[in-house]
Enzyme design. Structure first.
Site, PDB file in Angstrom:
ATOM      1  N   LEU A  53      10.216  28.772  56.314  1.00 20.31           N
ATOM      2  CA  LEU A  53       9.862  27.492  56.703  1.00 20.31           C
ATOM      3  C   LEU A  53       9.259  27.321  58.388  1.00 20.31           C
ATOM      4  CD1 LEU A  53       9.088  24.433  55.794  1.00 20.31           C
ATOM      5  CD2 LEU A  53      11.219  23.970  56.287  1.00 20.31           C
ATOM      6  N   GLY A  68       9.692  23.208  64.034  1.00 18.02           N
ATOM      7  CA  GLY A  68      11.206  23.472  64.095  1.00 18.02           C
ATOM      8  C   GLY A  68      11.659  22.208  63.299  1.00 18.02           C
ATOM      9  N   ARG A  73      22.188  22.404  53.229  1.00 23.12           N
ATOM     10  CA  ARG A  73      23.106  21.851  54.333  1.00 23.12           C
ATOM     11  C   ARG A  73      24.648  21.759  53.787  1.00 23.12           C
ATOM     12  NH1 ARG A  73      18.080  17.778  55.785  1.00 23.12           N
ATOM     13  NH2 ARG A  73      17.083  19.308  57.233  1.00 23.12           N
ATOM     14  N   GLU A  85      19.165  24.749  59.795  1.00 27.79           N
ATOM     15  CA  GLU A  85      19.080  23.830  58.580  1.00 27.79           C
ATOM     16  C   GLU A  85      18.978  22.469  58.901  1.00 27.79           C
ATOM     17  OE1 GLU A  85      20.523  24.924  54.750  1.00 27.79           O
ATOM     18  OE2 GLU A  85      20.812  27.052  55.323  1.00 27.79           O
TER      19      GLU A  85
HETATM   20  N1  CAA Z   1      13.914  15.629  48.810  1.00 31.33           N
HETATM   21  C1  CAA Z   1      13.019  15.547  48.153  1.00 31.33           C
HETATM   22  N2  CAA Z   1      12.054  14.884  48.797  1.00 31.33           N
HETATM   23  C2  CAA Z   1      11.841  14.345  50.031  1.00 31.33           C
HETATM   24  C3  CAA Z   1      13.389  14.754  50.690  1.00 31.33           C
HETATM   25  C4  CAA Z   1      14.384  15.296  49.858  1.00 31.33           C
HETATM   26  N3  CAA Z   1      15.547  15.359  50.426  1.00 31.33           N
HETATM   27  N4  CAA Z   1      13.324  14.202  51.867  1.00 31.33           N
HETATM   28  C5  CAA Z   1      12.134  13.438  51.851  1.00 31.33           C
HETATM   29  N5  CAA Z   1      11.455  13.823  50.890  1.00 31.33           N
HETATM   30  C6  CAA Z   1      10.070  13.353  50.687  1.00 31.33           C
HETATM   31  C7  CAA Z   1       9.679  12.142  51.183  1.00 31.33           C
HETATM   32  O1  CAA Z   1      10.046  10.901  49.991  1.00 31.33           O
HETATM   33  C8  CAA Z   1       8.107  12.144  51.452  1.00 31.33           C
HETATM   34  O2  CAA Z   1       7.459  11.846  50.069  1.00 31.33           O
HETATM   35  P1  CAA Z   1       6.139  10.988  50.321  1.00 31.33           P
HETATM   36  O3  CAA Z   1       5.261  11.377  51.095  1.00 31.33           O
HETATM   37  O4  CAA Z   1       5.742  11.168  48.789  1.00 31.33           O
HETATM   38  O5  CAA Z   1       6.880   9.671  50.577  1.00 31.33           O
HETATM   39  C9  CAA Z   1       7.829  13.624  51.773  1.00 31.33           C
HETATM   40  O6  CAA Z   1       9.027  14.207  51.384  1.00 31.33           O
HETATM   41  C10 CAA Z   1       7.804  13.843  53.353  1.00 31.33           C
HETATM   42  O7  CAA Z   1       9.198  13.118  54.119  1.00 31.33           O
HETATM   43  P2  CAA Z   1       9.231  12.313  55.166  1.00 31.33           P
HETATM   44  O8  CAA Z   1       7.879  11.867  55.639  1.00 31.33           O
HETATM   45  O9  CAA Z   1      10.469  11.797  55.568  1.00 31.33           O
HETATM   46  O10 CAA Z   1       9.263  13.870  56.355  1.00 31.33           O
HETATM   47  P3  CAA Z   1       9.364  13.892  57.811  1.00 31.33           P
HETATM   48  O11 CAA Z   1       7.958  14.923  57.955  1.00 31.33           O
HETATM   49  O12 CAA Z   1       9.545  12.854  58.557  1.00 31.33           O
HETATM   50  O13 CAA Z   1      10.303  15.020  58.064  1.00 31.33           O
HETATM   51  C11 CAA Z   1      12.570  15.523  58.346  1.00 31.33           C
HETATM   52  C12 CAA Z   1      11.730  14.623  57.533  1.00 31.33           C
HETATM   53  C13 CAA Z   1      14.134  15.225  57.603  1.00 31.33           C
HETATM   54  C14 CAA Z   1      12.653  15.308  59.667  1.00 31.33           C
HETATM   55  C15 CAA Z   1      12.375  17.027  57.922  1.00 31.33           C
HETATM   56  O14 CAA Z   1      11.241  17.233  58.604  1.00 31.33           O
HETATM   57  C16 CAA Z   1      13.584  18.101  58.221  1.00 31.33           C
HETATM   58  O15 CAA Z   1      14.412  18.087  57.790  1.00 31.33           O
HETATM   59  N6  CAA Z   1      13.177  18.822  59.451  1.00 31.33           N
HETATM   60  C17 CAA Z   1      14.434  19.746  59.865  1.00 31.33           C
HETATM   61  C18 CAA Z   1      13.844  20.922  59.212  1.00 31.33           C
HETATM   62  C19 CAA Z   1      14.857  22.107  58.868  1.00 31.33           C
HETATM   63  O16 CAA Z   1      15.996  21.625  58.482  1.00 31.33           O
HETATM   64  N7  CAA Z   1      14.564  23.350  59.079  1.00 31.33           N
HETATM   65  C20 CAA Z   1      15.573  24.175  58.708  1.00 31.33           C
HETATM   66  C21 CAA Z   1      14.854  25.581  58.432  1.00 31.33           C
HETATM   67  S1  CAA Z   1      15.742  26.694  57.334  1.00 31.33           S
HETATM   68  C22 CAA Z   1      17.033  27.498  58.417  1.00 31.33           C
HETATM   69  O17 CAA Z   1      17.569  26.955  59.299  1.00 31.33           O
HETATM   70  C23 CAA Z   1      17.776  28.388  57.479  1.00 31.33           C
HETATM   71  C24 CAA Z   1      18.718  29.205  58.047  1.00 31.33           C
HETATM   72  O18 CAA Z   1      18.359  29.936  58.960  1.00 31.33           O
HETATM   73  C25 CAA Z   1      20.077  29.431  57.434  1.00 31.33           C
END
Ligand code: CAA
Length: 378
Positions: A125, A131, A243, A363
């Site tokens: 992702l 990020g 998470r 994450e």
């Molecule tokens: N499950 C399902 N749908 C969800 C959801 C969830 N948990 N959370 C939000 N949604 C939906 C929302 O309802 C919204 O839908 P609508 O458009 O229909 O209303 C849509 O998804 C978009 O949601 P947001 O508008 O809230 O999204 P945002 O752009 O404001 O972002 C955020 C929210 C929480 C900041 C998100 O971008 C995020 O989690 N960022 C961090 C990224 C991350 O964790 N990256 C990890 C990479 S992987 C990794 O790290 C693996 C590794 O190395 C071990």
């Protein structure tokens, strides 16, 4: 803490603890120092059914409940957090989305070997410019007959170098922003899929973190995961589970710190008595234990709730936030208990201290977890 586990949970816990003590702990520091990916140990996890722990048996998994999986994650991470992250990424970030959103054909082709540990998965992702703001990804997937053609670069991908299959998020409708993102199952063998830079990291040195480059990478249309343009929701729903896995990894690191510190406090003598006789050391040990138990309760609550099919977005974020910050506080104290020896690579607390650091970053950073929790509150 005496939570009452079922007989099956107790059995899995003991088996995994035995494997971790016998196979993982003795090699962890040496392999970590050599930045060696644990191929043989991953194979061992696969043989124990831990690479698809909560995937149904019909798709190659062990059909465990999520809490049992979390117990296993803690034990593996206590021995070596690098192995823990390989395990959680395959289970929660590769198998789980295919199980939840995949077609029967996708499950048969990809989920079965991933869950059996015959293939390794990763989750792509993050990008150089996206990020925390994961909805801002720029990788494009353009439709071309029976294929999608991917172009773009993914960054910091855990398992990226060693994985056979990646769940890749890319923009299919640029006009719609994050509502135009789709998820794809992409085989490493597809042409135009290149592994780029391998990161040299502070911790988790046994797990690989890679840049993945897609240059006119042709992905068959049947490898679209879920519905076109609904990939961002798949990404976030997947992270709800991931998470909880990272919270369990943090718990493992912290529990390892406590056990090492306890043993050392009993054995190390200064001023003619074990340092554990001193209240200054006792206070640190007591705080470590209390915080670990609090984090464990939050983590188990999130795992149990997700297993019940409840929406756990906020409580998974709480578990991850608290457990990861706690692991850093506990690792700091563990090094303090060890004094100068804690700074030396001969003792595992030095590795725990470095490994704990990533848990507040990947994450979703602690800041992102707080954003998620606050949004649910408001
Ligand atoms: N499950 C399902 N749908 C969800 C959801 C969830 N948990 N959370 C939000 N949604 C939906 C929302 O309802 C919204 O839908 P609508 O458009 O229909 O209303 C849509 O998804 C978009 O949601 P947001 O508008 O809230 O999204 P945002 O752009 O404001 O972002 C955020 C929210 C929480 C900041 C998100 O971008 C995020 O989690 N960022 C961090 C990224 C991350 O964790 N990256 C990890 C990479 S992987 C990794 O790290 C693996 C590794 O190395 C071990």
């Amino acid at each position: 803490m005496n939570l009452h586990f079922t007989e099956e949970q107790q059995m899995v816990l003991e088996t995994v603890r035995g494997f971790a003590e016998k196979e993982v702990k003795p090699v962890a520091s040496k392999m970590d120092a050599a930045s060696e990916f644990p191929h043989a140990l991953v194979k061992g996890l696969g043989e124990m059914g831990l690479m698809g722990a909560f995937i149904p048996a019909e798709y190659g998994g062990s059909g465990m409940d999520l809490l049992t999986y979390i117990l296993a994650m803690e034990e593996i991470s206590k021995a070596w957090a690098s192995l823990g992250v390989v395990m959680t990424v395959n289970n929660s970030l590769a198998c789980d989305p295919i199980n939840r959103f995949g077609t029967k054909a996708q499950k048969e082709k990809y989920l079965v070997p991933l869950a059996q540990g015959r293939l390794l998965g990763c989750y792509a992702l993050t990008e150089p410019g996206a990020g925390s703001d994961a909805g801002g990804i720029a990788t494009q997937a353009r439709k071309d007959g029976g294929h999608y053609v991917l172009n773009g670069t993914k960054l910091f991908i855990t398992n990226g170098k060693n994985a056979d299959v990646a769940i890749v998020y890319a923009v299919t409708d640029p006009a719609r922003g994050k509502k135009g993102i789709s998820a794809f199952i992409v085989e490493k063998a597809f042409s135009g899929f290149v592994v780029g830079k391998i990161e040299d990291k502070m911790g988790l040195r046994g797990s690989d973190t890679a840049e993945l480059i897609f240059q006119e990478c042709r992905v068959p249309a049947e490898n679209l995961l879920g519905v076109e343009n609904e990939g961002f929701k798949i990404a976030l729903a997947t992270l709800d589970g991931g998470r909880i896995g990272i919270a369990a990894q943090a718990l493992g690191i912290a529990q390892g710190c406590l056990e090492e510190s306890l043993a050392y406090a009993k054995e190390r003598k200064q001023f003619n008595r074990p340092i554990g006789d001193f209240q200054a050391i006792q206070n640190m040990l007591a705080d470590m234990k209390t915080e670990i138990d609090a984090a464990r309760l939050l983590t188990h609550r999130a795992a149990w709730s997700r297993h019940q099919g409840r929406l756990v977005t906020a409580i998974a974020a709480e578990a991850k936030l608290y457990a990861s910050e706690m692991a850093n506080r506990v690792a700091y104290k563990a090094v303090q208990v060890f004094g100068g020896y804690g700074f030396i690579k001969d003792f595992p607390v030095e590795r725990f201290y470095r490994d704990a650091r990533i848990t507040t970053l990947y994450e979703g950073t602690s800041e992102v977890q707080r954003m998620v929790i606050a949004r649910h509150l408001l």
